[in-house]
Write a protein that holds these residues in place. Structure first.
Motif, mmCIF file in Angstrom:
data_model
loop_
_atom_site.group_PDB
_atom_site.id
_atom_site.type_symbol
_atom_site.label_atom_id
_atom_site.label_comp_id
_atom_site.label_asym_id
_atom_site.label_seq_id
_atom_site.Cartn_x
_atom_site.Cartn_y
_atom_site.Cartn_z
ATOM 1 N N TRP A 58 0.836 -1.194 0.000
ATOM 2 C CA TRP A 58 0.000 0.000 0.000
ATOM 3 C C TRP A 58 0.873 1.247 0.000
ATOM 4 O O TRP A 58 1.874 1.308 0.705
ATOM 5 N N GLU A 59 0.469 2.250 -0.766
ATOM 6 C CA GLU A 59 1.166 3.538 -0.739
ATOM 7 C C GLU A 59 0.466 4.414 0.289
ATOM 8 O O GLU A 59 -0.711 4.752 0.138
ATOM 9 N N LEU A 60 1.212 4.787 1.329
ATOM 10 C CA LEU A 60 0.623 5.514 2.456
ATOM 11 C C LEU A 60 1.574 6.615 2.920
ATOM 12 O O LEU A 60 2.771 6.563 2.646
ATOM 13 N N PRO A 61 1.045 7.603 3.653
ATOM 14 C CA PRO A 61 1.931 8.642 4.197
ATOM 15 C C PRO A 61 2.986 8.021 5.118
ATOM 16 O O PRO A 61 2.740 6.990 5.742
ATOM 17 N N MET A 62 4.121 8.691 5.222
ATOM 18 C CA MET A 62 5.242 8.164 6.006
ATOM 19 C C MET A 62 4.994 8.108 7.508
ATOM 20 O O MET A 62 5.896 7.746 8.256
ATOM 21 N N ASN A 63 3.812 8.525 7.950
ATOM 22 C CA ASN A 63 3.581 8.472 9.406
ATOM 23 C C ASN A 63 2.634 7.331 9.796
ATOM 24 O O ASN A 63 2.034 7.357 10.863
ATOM 25 N N THR A 64 2.491 6.344 8.922
ATOM 26 C CA THR A 64 1.626 5.200 9.203
ATOM 27 C C THR A 64 2.262 4.324 10.288
ATOM 28 O O THR A 64 3.478 4.115 10.279
ATOM 29 N N THR A 65 1.463 3.816 11.214
ATOM 30 C CA THR A 65 2.034 2.969 12.270
ATOM 31 C C THR A 65 2.003 1.500 11.844
ATOM 32 O O THR A 65 1.263 1.109 10.948
ATOM 33 N N MET A 66 2.803 0.707 12.555
ATOM 34 C CA MET A 66 2.820 -0.734 12.305
ATOM 35 C C MET A 66 1.443 -1.331 12.545
ATOM 36 O O MET A 66 0.987 -2.201 11.814
ATOM 37 N N ARG A 67 0.780 -0.861 13.592
ATOM 38 C CA ARG A 67 -0.529 -1.408 13.921
ATOM 39 C C ARG A 67 -1.541 -1.134 12.794
ATOM 40 O O ARG A 67 -2.306 -2.014 12.415
ATOM 41 N N GLN A 68 -1.507 0.112 12.267
ATOM 42 C CA GLN A 68 -2.407 0.425 11.156
ATOM 43 C C GLN A 68 -2.140 -0.498 9.961
ATOM 44 O O GLN A 68 -3.069 -0.975 9.317
ATOM 45 N N LEU A 69 -0.859 -0.715 9.695
ATOM 46 C CA LEU A 69 -0.512 -1.571 8.553
ATOM 47 C C LEU A 69 -1.053 -2.983 8.743
ATOM 48 O O LEU A 69 -1.674 -3.556 7.852
ATOM 49 N N ILE A 70 -0.804 -3.524 9.927
ATOM 50 C CA ILE A 70 -1.175 -4.924 10.156
ATOM 51 C C ILE A 70 -2.689 -5.065 10.319
ATOM 52 O O ILE A 70 -3.308 -5.936 9.698
ATOM 53 N N GLU A 71 -3.280 -4.186 11.121
ATOM 54 C CA GLU A 71 -4.699 -4.385 11.447
ATOM 55 C C GLU A 71 -5.638 -3.823 10.384
ATOM 56 O O GLU A 71 -6.596 -4.494 9.992
ATOM 57 N N GLU A 72 -5.362 -2.581 9.920
ATOM 58 C CA GLU A 72 -6.296 -1.983 8.962
ATOM 59 C C GLU A 72 -6.040 -2.474 7.539
ATOM 60 O O GLU A 72 -6.944 -2.915 6.844
#
Lengths: 154, 422
Positions: B253-267
């Protein structure tokens, strides 16, 4: 001896680089593409054409894992054994290949139909486990899928 | 949310040809760049704070600024590092297969900024589809006058060649890559001199990662401030983040550089698969330190991941779940690194196979209590400053953090003389 066609292709690559030797990897690729692998005779023939010693060329040829210095089968299976495929169970795929083909990594079937090699990460980790046969990529592998895939290669 | 890198990528249809790419605004950055001086472009890229997306995270504009600009007759080179081979990394494949013209446009603008006249795409052997598409796109760009002599009537000339590799992880290290392009064994070179001054065939050379180069047209079109505004966090721009392992939806996914690990894994990745628990993750490829549960809320930017004791690396995360043996996991990594060591320097050539053998004996229930100390010793001896390049220090990152976070699991193997997962 290099064929006229091989020499023509190699000379095309030599013209693109400022130093003759710099095209030696391209030369190895061209000859391997044509003959399937790089024999000692091929090393000597290419080296002579590139103005290199056979030893120097062999030091390059043996560095890269996709230049084959031993004869290989008609089809080359490259099974990814890196981390994402490890987590997703490449070992089961490897066991299945061993059962079906009766060969281990580094070996060729007696009928020369398949050579089986491990390969580092194929860059398709979201679809692990993965393997390549010749130029074709197969992903999200299961043992059932594998049987159908193998049938495609004679 | 803007997604400049992937806005024209749709994996369900063929990538854009030159005509369609131009129709959606492609190659505008080349037209814009030639109205600017090379130094202005370099300054703009430097101010955008674009950091190298191959793993090192160095400011791209600063890297370019070391290229000598006083001798226009001199041959200079630009190389796109498309040798994506960091285990667990599959981000550049998407950019190469999804929109090859974006990379070529980025390379033309970058070559103009350093006044390079010859450029290479160094593509790994396995990316067959990318090779076909890049070759086709280069031909289209020549035909349209974006490559070749006197580009758009400016007097600027640029050749572009595709070089497909024949294996070896080492080729991703920029000086080893240059040796491979020169037809040599891919061993690293001494720095200094840096490639910016003496690179390919002894000429000034810039080697940039594919994702880095794909950002360039967007920065030139929209400006440095726009690029910074893409992410409200510590680092500028978007990032291609990936997740592999036992999650519901592996992907990129292309996302802003402030994405958290939790957002990546869970969302984005839809959480762990039913019956599997998160135990840890390598945040950016095989050569990054493990992060564990307590780190899930850190932002995936260079600074935050470093503060947590790891590296953003390539931004493609590999998850260790509770059904996977951590010793087996680390052994798999060290097997890879030992195999891929080029053999040039002693600590790496001798130390990595030793490390691999110790880990295998522990995994097989033959480990001794003193082996853990021996492994810790290796993480020091093979660490930064003791080797010729970053391969061995990178290899030590998952080992040192594995020993730290999963020490109980290592000890259990030794005490019970077996792998509890088998």
């Amino acid at each position: 001896m290099l064929s006229t066609e091989e020499i023509m292709k190699i000379d095309h690559e030599i013209a693109l680089v400022p130093i003759r030797k710099a095209a030696c990897i391209e030369a190895l690729k061209i000859v391997q593409n044509n003959r399937g692998w790089i024999s000692d005779e091929s090393i000597h023939a290419i080296a002579a054409h590139m103005d290199m010693s056979a030893e120097e060329l062999d030091s390059v040829a043996t560095f890269y894992n996709l230049i084959f210095r031993k004869p290989v089968g008609r089809n080359i299976i490259l099974l990814c054994d890196s981390i994402s495929c490890y987590v997703m169970g490449y070992e089961k795929i490897y066991e299945h290949l061993q059962t079906r083909l009766h060969i281990k990594f580094g070996e060729t079937t007696p009928d020369a139909r398949f050579t089986l090699l491990p390969n580092p990460c194929l860059g398709t980790c979201d679809h692990a486990p993965a393997l390549m046969i010749n130029d074709d990529l197969y992903r999200d592998l299961t043992t059932d899928k594998l049987d159908d895939i193998l049938k495609e290669y004679k | 949310m803007e997604t400049p890198l992937t806005q024209h990528i749709n994996i369900n249809r063929p990538s854009l040809n030159l005509k369609d790419y131009v129709r959606v605004g492609g190659y505008q950055a080349v037209h814009r760049a030639i109205t600017m001086s090379p130094q202005e472009i370099t300054k703009m890229v430097q101010e955008s704070d674009l950091k190298g997306r191959g793993g090192a995270g160095f400011n791209t504009g600063i890297k370019w600024s070391f290229v000598p600009m006083n001798d226009n007759a001199q041959t200079k080179y630009l190389v796109a590092n498309a040798d994506e081979m960091e285990p667990g990394t599959f981000k550049d494949r998407l950019l190469l297969e999804g929109n090859p013209h974006q990379l070529i446009e980025g390379m033309i603008v970058s070559a103009y900024a350093i006044q390079a006249n010859i450029s290479y795409v160094f593509l790994r052997w396995a990316y067959k589809k990318a090779a076909r598409l890049i070759r086709q796109a280069i031909n289209e760009a020549y035909a349209a006058g974006y490559l070749g002599k006197n580009i758009l009537g400016t007097g600027f000339n640029l050749e572009m060649h595709l070089h497909t590799g024949i294996g070896r992880y080492m080729c991703g290290e920029e000086t080893a890559l240059l040796n491979a392009l020169e037809g040599k064994r891919a061993t690293p070179r001494t720095k200094p001199p840096f490639p910016q001054v003496s690179g390919l065939f002894g000429k000034p050379t810039i080697v940039n990662n594919v994702e880095t180069l794909c950002n360039i047209p967007h920065i030139v079109n929209n400006g440095a401030d726009w690029f910074k505004s893409l992410s409200p966090g510590a680092d500028a721009g978007t990032k291609l983040y990936g997740v592999s392992g036992k999650v519901n939806k592996t992907g990129l996914w292309e996302l802003p550089m402030n994405t958290t690990m939790r957002q990546l894994i869970e969302e984005h990745a839809g959480g762990m698969k039913n019956g599997y628990k998160f135990k840890g993750a390598l945040p950016g490829g095989a050569s990054t330190d493990f992060l564990v549960e307590e780190h899930l809320d850190i932002k995936m930017d260079y600074k935050s991941v470093a503060a947590a004791g790891s590296r953003l690396g390539t931004g493609t995360m590999i998850i260790l779940d509770d059904h996977t043996c951590p010793v087996g996991f680390v052994h798999n990594l060290e097997h890879f690194f030992a195999q891929e060591s080029c053999g040039w320097c002693t600590p790496c050539r001798e130390g990595l196979p030793w490390t691999e053998k110790i880990l295998l004996s522990i995994e097989n229930g033959e480990g001794r209590p003193e082996d853990l100390e021996l492994l810790r010793m290796h993480t020091k001896f093979l660490g930064p400053g003791n080797t010729f390049c970053a391969l061995a220090p990178g290899a030590m990152e998952p080992l040192q953090s594995g020993l730290k976070y999963f020490s109980e699991d290592f000890e259990k193997h030794i005490n019970e003389k077996r792998c509890p997962w088998r």
